[in-house]
Design a protein around this motif. Structure first.
Motif, PDB file in Angstrom:
ATOM      1  N   PRO A  45       0.856  -1.195  -0.002  1.00  0.00           N
ATOM      2  CA  PRO A  45      -0.019  -0.098   0.114  1.00  0.00           C
ATOM      3  C   PRO A  45       0.700   1.308   0.018  1.00  0.00           C
ATOM      4  CG  PRO A  45      -0.972  -1.560   1.471  1.00  0.00           C
ATOM      5  CD  PRO A  45       0.284  -2.115   0.847  1.00  0.00           C
ATOM      6  N   VAL A  46       1.989   1.302   0.360  1.00  0.00           N
ATOM      7  CA  VAL A  46       2.752   2.420   0.619  1.00  0.00           C
ATOM      8  C   VAL A  46       4.061   2.465  -0.036  1.00  0.00           C
ATOM      9  CG1 VAL A  46       1.849   3.031   2.770  1.00  0.00           C
ATOM     10  CG2 VAL A  46       4.166   1.849   2.683  1.00  0.00           C
ATOM     11  N   ALA A  47       4.499   1.408  -0.672  1.00  0.00           N
ATOM     12  CA  ALA A  47       5.818   1.157  -1.544  1.00  0.00           C
ATOM     13  C   ALA A  47       6.048  -0.046  -2.298  1.00  0.00           C
ATOM     14  CB  ALA A  47       7.202   1.301  -0.299  1.00  0.00           C
ATOM     15  N   THR A  48       7.032  -0.063  -3.139  1.00  0.00           N
ATOM     16  CA  THR A  48       7.146  -0.949  -4.087  1.00  0.00           C
ATOM     17  C   THR A  48       8.671  -1.642  -3.822  1.00  0.00           C
ATOM     18  OG1 THR A  48       5.958  -0.056  -5.885  1.00  0.00           O
ATOM     19  CG2 THR A  48       7.495  -1.660  -6.368  1.00  0.00           C
ATOM     20  N   ILE A  49       8.770  -3.003  -3.559  1.00  0.00           N
ATOM     21  CA  ILE A  49      10.107  -3.436  -3.254  1.00  0.00           C
ATOM     22  C   ILE A  49      10.635  -3.960  -4.830  1.00  0.00           C
ATOM     23  CG2 ILE A  49      11.051  -5.249  -2.144  1.00  0.00           C
ATOM     24  CD1 ILE A  49       8.908  -5.466  -0.310  1.00  0.00           C
ATOM     25  N   GLY A  50      11.869  -3.574  -5.124  1.00  0.00           N
ATOM     26  CA  GLY A  50      12.460  -4.339  -6.005  1.00  0.00           C
ATOM     27  C   GLY A  50      13.804  -5.052  -5.439  1.00  0.00           C
ATOM     28  N   ILE A  51      14.214  -6.025  -6.117  1.00  0.00           N
ATOM     29  CA  ILE A  51      15.326  -7.030  -5.591  1.00  0.00           C
ATOM     30  C   ILE A  51      16.572  -6.990  -6.436  1.00  0.00           C
ATOM     31  CG2 ILE A  51      13.397  -8.319  -4.389  1.00  0.00           C
ATOM     32  CD1 ILE A  51      15.369  -9.782  -7.445  1.00  0.00           C
ATOM     33  N   ARG A  52      17.678  -7.715  -5.698  1.00  0.00           N
ATOM     34  CA  ARG A  52      18.918  -7.920  -6.105  1.00  0.00           C
ATOM     35  C   ARG A  52      19.289  -9.349  -5.516  1.00  0.00           C
ATOM     36  NH1 ARG A  52      19.375  -2.945  -4.343  1.00  0.00           N
ATOM     37  NH2 ARG A  52      20.926  -3.346  -2.791  1.00  0.00           N
ATOM     38  N   GLY A  53      18.912 -10.427  -6.204  1.00  0.00           N
ATOM     39  CA  GLY A  53      19.118 -11.943  -5.611  1.00  0.00           C
ATOM     40  C   GLY A  53      18.578 -12.034  -4.273  1.00  0.00           C
ATOM     41  N   THR A  54      17.570 -12.047  -3.783  1.00  0.00           N
ATOM     42  CA  THR A  54      17.357 -11.796  -2.578  1.00  0.00           C
ATOM     43  C   THR A  54      16.052 -12.779  -1.867  1.00  0.00           C
ATOM     44  OG1 THR A  54      17.091  -9.240  -3.020  1.00  0.00           O
ATOM     45  CG2 THR A  54      16.045  -9.958  -1.029  1.00  0.00           C
ATOM     46  N   ASP A  55      16.575 -12.750  -0.394  1.00  0.00           N
ATOM     47  CA  ASP A  55      15.735 -13.505   0.519  1.00  0.00           C
ATOM     48  C   ASP A  55      15.305 -12.343   1.328  1.00  0.00           C
ATOM     49  OD1 ASP A  55      14.693 -14.736   2.498  1.00  0.00           O
ATOM     50  OD2 ASP A  55      16.524 -16.005   2.731  1.00  0.00           O
ATOM     51  N   PHE A  56      13.839 -11.993   1.220  1.00  0.00           N
ATOM     52  CA  PHE A  56      13.456 -10.688   2.081  1.00  0.00           C
ATOM     53  C   PHE A  56      12.153 -11.114   2.563  1.00  0.00           C
ATOM     54  CE2 PHE A  56      11.512 -10.492  -2.150  1.00  0.00           C
ATOM     55  CZ  PHE A  56      10.104  -9.895  -1.900  1.00  0.00           C
ATOM     56  N   MET A  57      11.659 -10.229   3.286  1.00  0.00           N
ATOM     57  CA  MET A  57      10.330 -10.370   4.149  1.00  0.00           C
ATOM     58  C   MET A  57       9.622  -8.937   3.778  1.00  0.00           C
ATOM     59  SD  MET A  57      10.427  -8.410   6.919  1.00  0.00           S
ATOM     60  CE  MET A  57       8.939  -8.889   8.053  1.00  0.00           C
ATOM     61  N   ALA A  58       8.282  -8.833   3.904  1.00  0.00           N
ATOM     62  CA  ALA A  58       7.692  -7.737   4.125  1.00  0.00           C
ATOM     63  C   ALA A  58       6.285  -7.904   4.831  1.00  0.00           C
ATOM     64  CB  ALA A  58       7.059  -7.039   2.666  1.00  0.00           C
ATOM     65  N   ASP A  59       6.138  -7.091   5.730  1.00  0.00           N
ATOM     66  CA  ASP A  59       4.722  -7.256   6.717  1.00  0.00           C
ATOM     67  C   ASP A  59       4.164  -5.969   6.967  1.00  0.00           C
ATOM     68  OD1 ASP A  59       2.981  -8.140   8.507  1.00  0.00           O
ATOM     69  OD2 ASP A  59       4.621  -9.554   9.337  1.00  0.00           O
ATOM     70  N   ILE A  60       2.923  -5.950   6.584  1.00  0.00           N
ATOM     71  CA  ILE A  60       2.009  -4.655   6.765  1.00  0.00           C
ATOM     72  C   ILE A  60       1.342  -4.876   8.336  1.00  0.00           C
ATOM     73  CG2 ILE A  60      -0.249  -3.559   6.197  1.00  0.00           C
ATOM     74  CD1 ILE A  60       0.170  -4.740   3.520  1.00  0.00           C
ATOM     75  N   VAL A  61       2.047  -4.022   9.140  1.00  0.00           N
ATOM     76  CA  VAL A  61       1.663  -3.850  10.391  1.00  0.00           C
ATOM     77  C   VAL A  61       1.891  -5.196  11.115  1.00  0.00           C
ATOM     78  CG1 VAL A  61       0.272  -3.331  12.280  1.00  0.00           C
ATOM     79  CG2 VAL A  61      -0.105  -2.063  10.185  1.00  0.00           C
ATOM     80  N   PRO A  62       3.086  -5.711  11.292  1.00  0.00           N
ATOM     81  CA  PRO A  62       3.489  -7.161  11.837  1.00  0.00           C
ATOM     82  C   PRO A  62       2.929  -7.331  13.092  1.00  0.00           C
ATOM     83  CG  PRO A  62       5.290  -5.690  11.865  1.00  0.00           C
ATOM     84  CD  PRO A  62       4.170  -4.911  11.218  1.00  0.00           C
ATOM     85  N   ASP A  63       2.789  -8.757  13.446  1.00  0.00           N
ATOM     86  CA  ASP A  63       2.063  -9.262  14.533  1.00  0.00           C
ATOM     87  C   ASP A  63       2.926  -8.558  15.916  1.00  0.00           C
ATOM     88  OD1 ASP A  63       1.362 -12.226  13.375  1.00  0.00           O
ATOM     89  OD2 ASP A  63       0.152 -10.473  13.371  1.00  0.00           O
TER      90      ASP A  63
END
Length: 218
Positions: free
Chosen positions: A154-172
């Motif tokens: 909702p607020v940003a776009t993630i681009g990657i470079r050979g990645t292991d990543f996470m994204a969480d909207i208001v995490p627990d």
């Protein structure tokens, strides 16, 4: 007396009807991924508004919106060998996915934004996280065409470079600390109409990501 139609004619008619259905544009969805593990409940909503409950081994198609229930985790393996884990109470749209092992998408299947930003025939993986969180390990698309892999929130776009990543909207881990989170929002001087749903936390386990704000800047 009505003569019965020859059996061969009936069989040929059936084949012709099947071929006509398969050739209709936008009717055959490209299979982008497979459910490799499901704990709890998961669902897929297609563009026609039809919802199906997911099971291990089911295919996931371009254009579907995936969702998980409370205490539910959904593991996906995409055709380019990328992996994705959807966390509980999450919703993710598979906006576009194309790889040599996947049937080429028709123009009707491709979102306009995705079609405009990637060359015809190029490998691509575009996702939209609407709610909740995910962890992803990129595969061939991220390795060979990193500019054609992105996750929009909702607020940003993630681009990657050979990645292991996470994204969480208001995490627990923050949902039980509303006071601290609101104080953080005030200190960040976010717009007055910002809500908790506007907060996205990103993390990188390996590789790198580029986070571009949808309101400008990075």
């Amino acid at each position: 007396m009505i003569a019965a139609a020859p059996r061969r004619s009936i069989r040929l008619l059936g084949i012709a009807l099947l071929a006509a259905l398969l050739s209709m544009p936008g009717q055959v969805l490209a299979s982008a991924a497979e459910i490799t593990m499901l704990t709890g409940r998961g669902y897929a909503l297609d563009r026609s508004g039809t919802t199906r409950e997911l099971r291990r081994g089911d295919a996931v198609h371009v254009g579907e919106t995936l969702s998980t229930g409370p205490n539910s985790f959904l593991n996906l393996r995409f055709a380019d060998d990328s992996l994705m884990l959807l966390r509980p109470n999450s919703r993710l749209v598979v906006e576009a996915f194309s790889h040599p092992t996947v049937a080429q998408q028709t123009e009707a299947e491709r979102p306009a934004a995705a079609a405009a930003s990637a060359p015809e025939g190029a490998s691509r993986a575009f996702f939209r996280l609407l709610k909740g969180g995910l962890r992803a390990v990129t595969g061939a698309v991220g390795r060979d065409n990193p500019d054609n892999y992105r996750v929009t929130t909702p607020v940003a776009t993630i681009g990657i470079r050979g990645t292991d990543f996470m994204a969480d909207i208001v995490p627990d881990v923050l949902r039980g600390r509303i006071t601290e989170l609101l104080d953080l929002l005030r200190r960040l001087q976010l717009p007055p109409d910002s809500s908790l749903e506007d907060v996205v936390v990103f993390g990188v386990y390996s590789g790198g990501i580029d986070v571009s704000s949808l309101v400008g800047g990075k």
